[in-house]
Design a protein around this motif. Structure first.
Motif, PDB file in Angstrom:
ATOM      1  N   PRO A 186      67.028  26.263  62.809  1.00  0.00           N
ATOM      2  CA  PRO A 186      66.242  25.246  63.521  1.00  0.00           C
ATOM      3  C   PRO A 186      66.803  25.045  64.924  1.00  0.00           C
ATOM      4  CG  PRO A 186      66.764  24.528  61.290  1.00  0.00           C
ATOM      5  CD  PRO A 186      67.565  25.763  61.534  1.00  0.00           C
ATOM      6  N   LEU A 187      65.927  25.024  65.915  1.00  0.00           N
ATOM      7  CA  LEU A 187      66.380  25.023  67.300  1.00  0.00           C
ATOM      8  C   LEU A 187      67.045  23.724  67.722  1.00  0.00           C
ATOM      9  CD1 LEU A 187      63.313  26.806  68.953  1.00  0.00           C
ATOM     10  CD2 LEU A 187      65.476  27.805  68.188  1.00  0.00           C
ATOM     11  N   ALA A 188      66.784  22.626  66.992  1.00  0.00           N
ATOM     12  CA  ALA A 188      67.352  21.341  67.368  1.00  0.00           C
ATOM     13  C   ALA A 188      68.773  21.145  66.871  1.00  0.00           C
ATOM     14  CB  ALA A 188      66.479  20.198  66.847  1.00  0.00           C
ATOM     15  N   GLY A 244      62.694  19.808  63.310  1.00  0.00           N
ATOM     16  CA  GLY A 244      63.899  20.626  63.378  1.00  0.00           C
ATOM     17  C   GLY A 244      63.953  21.554  64.568  1.00  0.00           C
ATOM     18  N   ASP A 245      62.791  21.892  65.114  1.00  0.00           N
ATOM     19  CA  ASP A 245      62.750  22.821  66.236  1.00  0.00           C
ATOM     20  C   ASP A 245      62.675  22.115  67.589  1.00  0.00           C
ATOM     21  OD1 ASP A 245      62.954  25.167  64.800  1.00  0.00           O
ATOM     22  OD2 ASP A 245      60.794  25.378  64.512  1.00  0.00           O
ATOM     23  N   SER A 246      62.006  20.979  67.658  1.00  0.00           N
ATOM     24  CA  SER A 246      61.862  20.312  68.952  1.00  0.00           C
ATOM     25  C   SER A 246      61.557  18.829  68.760  1.00  0.00           C
ATOM     26  CB  SER A 246      60.737  20.969  69.762  1.00  0.00           C
ATOM     27  OG  SER A 246      60.495  20.252  70.958  1.00  0.00           O
ATOM     28  N   LEU A 269      58.550  18.684  59.054  1.00  0.00           N
ATOM     29  CA  LEU A 269      59.991  18.884  58.997  1.00  0.00           C
ATOM     30  C   LEU A 269      60.411  20.010  59.929  1.00  0.00           C
ATOM     31  CD1 LEU A 269      62.551  17.903  57.445  1.00  0.00           C
ATOM     32  CD2 LEU A 269      62.179  19.811  55.885  1.00  0.00           C
ATOM     33  N   ARG A 270      59.653  21.095  59.937  1.00  0.00           N
ATOM     34  CA  ARG A 270      59.989  22.232  60.796  1.00  0.00           C
ATOM     35  C   ARG A 270      59.807  21.899  62.274  1.00  0.00           C
ATOM     36  NH1 ARG A 270      56.546  26.271  60.156  1.00  0.00           N
ATOM     37  NH2 ARG A 270      55.185  25.368  58.570  1.00  0.00           N
ATOM     38  N   ARG A 273      67.099  21.708  58.377  1.00  0.00           N
ATOM     39  CA  ARG A 273      65.725  22.005  58.794  1.00  0.00           C
ATOM     40  C   ARG A 273      65.131  20.861  59.624  1.00  0.00           C
ATOM     41  NH1 ARG A 273      62.280  26.549  58.543  1.00  0.00           N
ATOM     42  NH2 ARG A 273      62.958  27.928  56.875  1.00  0.00           N
ATOM     43  N   SER A 274      65.666  19.664  59.441  1.00  0.00           N
ATOM     44  CA  SER A 274      65.204  18.524  60.232  1.00  0.00           C
ATOM     45  C   SER A 274      65.956  18.412  61.552  1.00  0.00           C
ATOM     46  CB  SER A 274      65.372  17.224  59.433  1.00  0.00           C
ATOM     47  OG  SER A 274      66.738  16.850  59.345  1.00  0.00           O
TER      48      SER A 274
END
Length: 308
Positions: A301-303, A177-179, A173-174, A38-39
């Protein structure tokens, strides 16, 4: 204890009990991996963290004569591995997956080296709670002997789901994890948040290892994990990075692991080793099902490197 012939119901009872027992390490490792992913980071090293946590928990429990102190020691050992992993991964050009494999080998190697003196000694076991007291069937009462860590794992899944959905910590955290760029624009430090998430994930994997050595199977051996740390990664993908789904998916994996012994308990021994491979076949099947282009990134998560 007097045995009662329960026929084919015995298979279901045995699978139920086995799912509860076998799923607990999956719960902790998958929740730890979920936090890490998630990170925006992978941690393939949780298999080594699980094994090192099992050894550390068993050794400390034996030396202190306290299973709960052993669990705390396993969590601390797992956190150290997670923090080391997170610290290495912050450097430019370092690959998460390569570091994870190295940490897995390191954890297993250290566990085998330092665990040699503790293969024979008997450490105290973690206590269990009897939820089958209402039944007159001995097999059902035995199946519903629930370890306290299973309950803690369920509550932890609920707590993480709540944290991710409603708290500032979960939002940060989200976002990380996404950007990474969006996180920096908000004044957050992606490296620090990922470091802490990876450390927390390692601590959970260590607790899962302590369960293996201090309750089920309840001893320290070098082959104690049977790849559960690696299978938990497939479990997280199958659960779509959702903590509640991780709990139910862990029960599914636990039931698959209990299938062979359950059939053996009612006299079906032919093909026992084939049924024993059920968790690995399930892992392979789930990876194939979740690798479809229209499903692979759903909820991820996008990252994560996997989704790029």
């Amino acid at each position: 204890m007097e045995q009662v012939d329960v026929g084919l119901w015995g298979v279901l009872i045995a699978i139920l009990g086995g799912a509860i027992r076998v799923s607990t390490p999956f719960i902790f490792v998958s929740l730890g991996e979920l936090l890490t992913e998630r990170s925006g980071r992978f941690n393939l090293g949780l298999e080594g963290t699980l094994v090192f946590g099992a050894m550390s928990g068993y050794a400390v429990a034996y030396e202190t004569n306290s299973a709960f102190v052993g669990v705390l020691a396993a969590a601390a050992a797992g956190a150290c591995f997670g923090l080391l992993h997170g610290w290495i991964c912050k450097f430019k050009g370092v690959n998460d997956i390569a570091v994870g494999i190295a940490m897995m080998l390191l954890g297993m190697g250290l566990a085998f080296f330092f665990g040699k003196p503790y293969i024979q000694p008997q450490a105290p076991d973690l206590p269990a709670i009897s939820l089958g007291w209402w039944s007159d069937i001995p097999q059902l009462r035995a199946a519903l002997e629930v370890n306290v860590l299973f309950i803690v794992g369920g509550l932890l899944a609920l707590a993480i789901a709540w944290m991710l959905r409603t708290t500032r910590m979960g939002l940060r955290l989200r976002v990380v994890g996404d950007s990474t760029d969006a996180a920096r624009a908000m004044g957050l430090s992606p490296d620090r948040i990922r470091l802490l998430a990876t450390g927390a994930g390692g601590a959970m994997a260590g607790v899962g290892g302590a369960y293996l050595s201090l309750y089920y199977p309840g001893s320290w051996t070098e082959g104690i994990s049977s790849g559960q740390g690696l299978m938990a990664i497939a479990l997280v993908i199958f659960a779509r990075w959702n903590p509640i789904n991780c709990f139910w998916a862990a029960l599914l994996f636990g039931g698959a692991g209990a299938l062979g012994p359950a059939l053996q308990s009612v006299g079906i021994t032919e093909g026992y080793y084939l049924f024993g491979a059920a968790p690995y076949a399930l892992t392979l099947g789930l990876l194939i099902l979740t690798s479809a282009p229209d499903r692979a990134v759903q909820g991820a998560p996008l990252a994560l490197t996997l989704t790029k």
